[in-house]
Design a protein around this motif. Structure first.
Motif, PDB file in Angstrom:
ATOM      1  N   ALA A  36       0.865  -1.195   0.000  1.00  0.00           N
ATOM      2  CA  ALA A  36       0.000   0.000   0.000  1.00  0.00           C
ATOM      3  C   ALA A  36       0.899   1.241   0.000  1.00  0.00           C
ATOM      4  O   ALA A  36       2.109   1.163  -0.138  1.00  0.00           O
ATOM      5  CB  ALA A  36      -0.951  -0.019   1.185  1.00  0.00           C
ATOM      6  N   GLU A  37       0.276   2.396   0.180  1.00  0.00           N
ATOM      7  CA  GLU A  37       1.022   3.650   0.037  1.00  0.00           C
ATOM      8  C   GLU A  37       1.909   3.934   1.239  1.00  0.00           C
ATOM      9  O   GLU A  37       2.962   4.511   1.132  1.00  0.00           O
ATOM     10  CB  GLU A  37       0.033   4.820  -0.143  1.00  0.00           C
ATOM     11  CG  GLU A  37      -0.704   4.795  -1.452  1.00  0.00           C
ATOM     12  CD  GLU A  37       0.176   5.117  -2.638  1.00  0.00           C
ATOM     13  OE1 GLU A  37       1.302   5.586  -2.421  1.00  0.00           O
ATOM     14  OE2 GLU A  37      -0.262   4.879  -3.771  1.00  0.00           O
ATOM     15  N   ASN A  38       1.441   3.507   2.393  1.00  0.00           N
ATOM     16  CA  ASN A  38       2.052   4.036   3.616  1.00  0.00           C
ATOM     17  C   ASN A  38       2.480   2.923   4.561  1.00  0.00           C
ATOM     18  O   ASN A  38       2.476   3.090   5.763  1.00  0.00           O
ATOM     19  CB  ASN A  38       1.011   4.931   4.325  1.00  0.00           C
ATOM     20  CG  ASN A  38       1.686   6.118   4.975  1.00  0.00           C
ATOM     21  OD1 ASN A  38       2.894   6.249   4.910  1.00  0.00           O
ATOM     22  ND2 ASN A  38       0.897   6.964   5.623  1.00  0.00           N
ATOM     23  N   ASP A  57     -10.368  10.733  -0.068  1.00  0.00           N
ATOM     24  CA  ASP A  57      -9.466   9.581  -0.231  1.00  0.00           C
ATOM     25  C   ASP A  57      -8.272   9.952  -1.090  1.00  0.00           C
ATOM     26  O   ASP A  57      -7.131   9.542  -0.814  1.00  0.00           O
ATOM     27  CB  ASP A  57     -10.226   8.399  -0.874  1.00  0.00           C
ATOM     28  CG  ASP A  57     -11.236   7.775   0.088  1.00  0.00           C
ATOM     29  OD1 ASP A  57     -11.104   8.028   1.311  1.00  0.00           O
ATOM     30  OD2 ASP A  57     -12.160   7.057  -0.370  1.00  0.00           O
ATOM     31  N   THR A  87      -5.772  12.256   0.932  1.00  0.00           N
ATOM     32  CA  THR A  87      -5.003  11.543   1.968  1.00  0.00           C
ATOM     33  C   THR A  87      -4.044  10.528   1.353  1.00  0.00           C
ATOM     34  O   THR A  87      -2.979  10.252   1.922  1.00  0.00           O
ATOM     35  CB  THR A  87      -5.940  10.827   2.960  1.00  0.00           C
ATOM     36  OG1 THR A  87      -6.883  10.053   2.218  1.00  0.00           O
ATOM     37  CG2 THR A  87      -6.678  11.824   3.830  1.00  0.00           C
ATOM     38  N   SER A  88      -4.372   9.993   0.171  1.00  0.00           N
ATOM     39  CA  SER A  88      -3.518   8.960  -0.437  1.00  0.00           C
ATOM     40  C   SER A  88      -2.213   9.524  -1.004  1.00  0.00           C
ATOM     41  O   SER A  88      -1.224   8.805  -1.111  1.00  0.00           O
ATOM     42  CB  SER A  88      -4.282   8.223  -1.546  1.00  0.00           C
ATOM     43  OG  SER A  88      -4.480   9.083  -2.646  1.00  0.00           O
ATOM     44  N   SER A 106       1.918  10.488   1.132  1.00  0.00           N
ATOM     45  CA  SER A 106       3.149   9.716   1.338  1.00  0.00           C
ATOM     46  C   SER A 106       4.129   9.857   0.173  1.00  0.00           C
ATOM     47  O   SER A 106       5.283   9.461   0.284  1.00  0.00           O
ATOM     48  CB  SER A 106       2.817   8.242   1.548  1.00  0.00           C
ATOM     49  OG  SER A 106       2.125   7.759   0.410  1.00  0.00           O
TER      50      SER A 106
END
Length: 772
Positions: A27-29, A99, A102-103, A106
């Motif tokens: 995932a991203e984070n 969404d 916030t995505s 990172s």
């Protein structure tokens, strides 16, 4: 048991590091790492990963990673290329927008792209219109999404977006969005506080609309940063760096604009110093200056220099002098803060002002004396303000930051001024609380903690400790100025009264003051201490402390250990001759036995010197120049009586004042350095007629606890006759002198003195020397 289960994805970049570590991101984070104890275990898992992704196990990375240079190339691309496509700004798309925002946080590249997209399409204003709609419809879910969106946009850390969000038309709606934190049951009322509770006070009306707008904006943005936004986590520390910079540069602009408006500042100063100004108005004016000086800390050094020079030219110091003496605690506290900014910026500027002021004003209203009075009169039980002022005073009297000009030195000028005009104000509480009438009620000898003369008041003890800390600083840095002051005021005796305080911290402060003085190893101070019998209160404190193993016990022993290690002969002799009986029972340290050993070794050396040439006449004169009190002693010799047929003995000068030190010393065989001569001054010496002379370091009355500082030398001698007809004054004293506690005890005649005794009988013409 299973610790980690992770599916090997064909497109995930796995990386092997140091032969025992495999790292990758999910995932991203979400970063993961597998660490192996053995290389073999790491290789086994690595081969399986490479097998799934169709890679050779010899590679270190299974997929190509974007390196720094590629990131930079992304940033340099035209604004229109590869932009993120934003959903349309509608109520039903708010969750999707939240969404997206916030995505991207990172990834620096995606954050940059989103910021460009938001900027190009005027998206923020559209979002804020949706906020008003949601609030009118009481759409709580939409408001929660908007909170996430606006918070995410702030974390994009883009100055161009801040310019839009913090403009007059948008900032209140931004604050409104940030009220609806999903974690809170009820929304906060930040807008109500900013519009109704927080009121903008203009001490003098500000006519410049741009300046007014900048002040409002800075306050509100600071409020967003400090109050509304949660404290950033470790991972979010850099997300708000641009917001901090935005506030910083706003403050620089405000200070510059105010500084350039000389009419405005002149008016502020005029009202501040005007007696007709009411107290509330003056309080606001002082608070304005405090904020103004706080903002000035954002300026570059060169600009800050110009800023403080502008304030000095307008008369900030005379204005401070007035407001620091006012009764209003808030005004005084704000004035102290302003004064601290000025002292930290330029101590020399403050010193120059007070020295010029001294030529026109009484001591009572001098700025430094006003500061000292505020320190002494601080009503806070913990003396918070006094501690701050004491730090500022220390900066002002610190020679390290004083300038030396070509023709005059700031150091000598300012210290002369300080000791003449201010020192008496600083030491007044100390002298008052240790005054002689109080000393009479509680003699040093046999004193105990129960009849302490120190004030029991904790606040007074705190204040005295502060004053002592400053005086100790002076002893270390001010050489002859403080030395003269201590001698003239008999200050050390007064300070040592505090050894009886029930507050141990105050007793330790007094001891620290004495330790600094002894640490200088200055014979001038050493003679003052031995003559005044000033070890007695310290030794009493040690004995009163009993067997307690505490800081006071350790500090007193360290003082004596220093004297032993540094071999300060005059102090060693004084301690052993007067106090050894009281101290010999202390055996848990070897300090006092060591002092006795040093003393006996020195006595034996002197004995051998005296016996090496008994027929030679020994005498000594100690001359002290008024301007050079520590000048080397002069030694000279007279011819042997057998060769010349006559002894020449110089009469002693009786014209010294009673406060002077005993300066009659006997002559030795060979020339010695000043320090050694002074070290031997308390030892018994033969007079010219072969007897012994006892020089007492202080009078018996001092030993009994009075404040006598006079000293007398007595000679145990038979009255001789004078053959040349000149009359000589003689003192008929008992040949055996028994000294009370605190006096020097004379040594007995040495066994090989018969030769000189015979010589005395055959030479009746010699006159004794009487010390004065």
């Amino acid at each position: 048991s299973l610790l980690l289960e992770s599916k090997i994805n064909p497109n995930t970049a796995y990386q092997k590091q140091q032969d025992t570590l495999i790292v990758w991101s999910e995932a991203e984070n979400y970063d993961l790492a597998l660490s192996f104890q053995e290389k073999a275990g790491c290789d086994e898992i690595w081969e399986k990963i490479c097998q799934v992704q169709g890679k050779d196990p010899s590679v270190e990375v299974t997929q190509d990673l974007i390196d720094e240079s590629e990131e930079e190339r992304f940033e340099e691309m035209p604004e229109t290329s590869h932009l993120i496509d934003l959903p349309t700004c509608e109520l039903n798309k708010l969750e999707e927008i939240a969404d997206l925002v916030t995505s991207v946080l990172s990834s620096p590249i995606r954050r940059e792209k989103l910021a460009l997209a938001l900027e190009n399409e005027g998206y923020i204003k559209k979002l804020l219109q949706l906020f008003q709609t949601c609030e009118n419809l009481e759409n709580t879910e939409g408001l929660h999404h908007l909170y996430e969106i606006i918070r995410g946009i702030l974390f994009l850390n883009k100055a161009t977006l801040f310019e839009v969000m913090f403009s007059d038309e948008c900032i209140m709606d931004v604050v409104g969005c940030l009220e609806y934190d999903p974690a809170l049951a009820q929304p906060k009322r930040h807008r109500e506080f900013l519009t109704k509770t927080a009121t903008f006070k203009e001490v003098i009306p500000i006519t410049d609309s741009e300046l007014r707008q900048k002040i409002h904006q800075t306050y509100r943005v600071q409020y967003i940063q400090d109050i509304i936004l949660p404290t950033p986590s470790v991972f979010e520390e850099n997300f708000l760096s641009t917001l901090t910079s935005f506030i910083f540069f706003n403050k620089v602009e405000i200070v510059s604009m105010l500084q350039e408006d000389e009419k405005f500042l002149s008016e502020v100063f005029a009202q501040l110093t005007d007696e007709a100004t009411d107290d509330d108005k003056r309080r606001e004016l002082v608070n304005f200056f405090k904020e103004f000086c706080a903002f000035s800390q954002t300026l570059q050094p060169q600009n800050r220099d110009a800023f403080f020079k502008t304030l000095a030219k307008l008369g900030i110091l005379p204005a401070l002098e007035i407001v620091m003496g006012m009764d209003d605690l808030q005004v005084r506290a704000a004035a102290t803060d302003i004064f601290s900014y000025l002292v930290e910026f330029s101590p020399s500027m403050v010193r120059e002002f007070v020295m010029q002021e001294a030529q026109q004003s009484d001591d009572d209203i001098l700025l430094i004396n006003v500061v000292i009075e505020q320190m002494i009169c601080d009503t806070d039980p913990e003396l918070g303000g006094a501690v701050q002022l004491m730090g500022l005073l220390r900066t002002l009297i610190d020679p390290e930051n004083m300038l030396a000009t070509t023709n005059k030195t700031e150091k000598s000028e300012f210290l002369n001024f300080f000791y003449n005009h201010c020192m008496h104000v600083l030491t007044a509480p100390l002298l008052t609380n240790t005054s002689e009438d109080k000393c009479e009620k509680d003699k040093f000898v046999g004193s105990s903690k129960s009849n302490t003369i120190c004030p029991d008041n904790y606040q007074t003890a705190q204040l005295l400790a502060l004053i002592l800390e400053l005086l100790t600083f002076c002893v270390e840095h001010h050489t002859y100025h403080i030395k003269n002051y201590i001698m003239n005021k008999d200050l050390l005796r007064r300070v040592l009264v505090l050894m009886n305080s029930k507050h141990t911290f105050l007793a330790l402060c007094a001891l620290r003051f004495m330790r600094r003085i002894i640490g200088l190893k200055d014979e001038f101070y050493n003679r003052y201490i031995t003559k005044g019998n000033l070890f007695e209160p310290v030794i009493n404190a040690l004995l009163d402390n009993g067997t307690r193993y505490n800081l006071l016990n350790s500090a007193v022993i360290e003082l004596f250990e220093f004297i032993r290690v540094e071999d300060i002969k005059s102090l060693t002799a004084h301690i052993v001759e007067n106090f050894y009986k009281a101290l010999e029972s202390i055996e848990y340290v070897q300090t006092f036995k060591g002092l006795k050993t040093k003393y006996e070794q020195e006595r034996d050396r002197q004995s051998q010197k005296l016996n090496s040439a008994p027929s030679i006449l020994r005498s000594n004169r100690f001359r002290r120049d008024a301007k050079a009190l520590e000048e080397d002693e002069e030694m000279w010799f007279n011819e042997d009586e057998e060769e010349e047929g006559k002894a020449v003995v110089t009469p002693v000068d009786k014209s010294k004042t009673e406060d002077d030190f005993p300066d009659s010393y006997e002559k030795f065989m060979e020339t010695k350095k000043a320090k050694e001569s002074e070290d031997k001054e308390n030892l018994p010496k033969r007079t010219s007629s072969g007897g012994f002379k006892f020089t007492f370091s202080h009078s018996a009355s001092a030993a009994n606890g009075t404040n006598s500082t006079n000293s007398k030398s007595v000679v145990a001698q038979t009255p001789p006759t004078s053959s040349n007809g000149s009359s000589s004054k003689t003192t008929n004293l008992a040949t055996s002198v028994t000294a009370t506690k605190g006096s020097l005890v004379g040594l007995v005649d040495y066994p090989d003195d018969e030769e000189e005794d015979e010589e005395e009988e055959t030479s009746p013409r010699k006159r004794p020397r009487l010390g004065s």
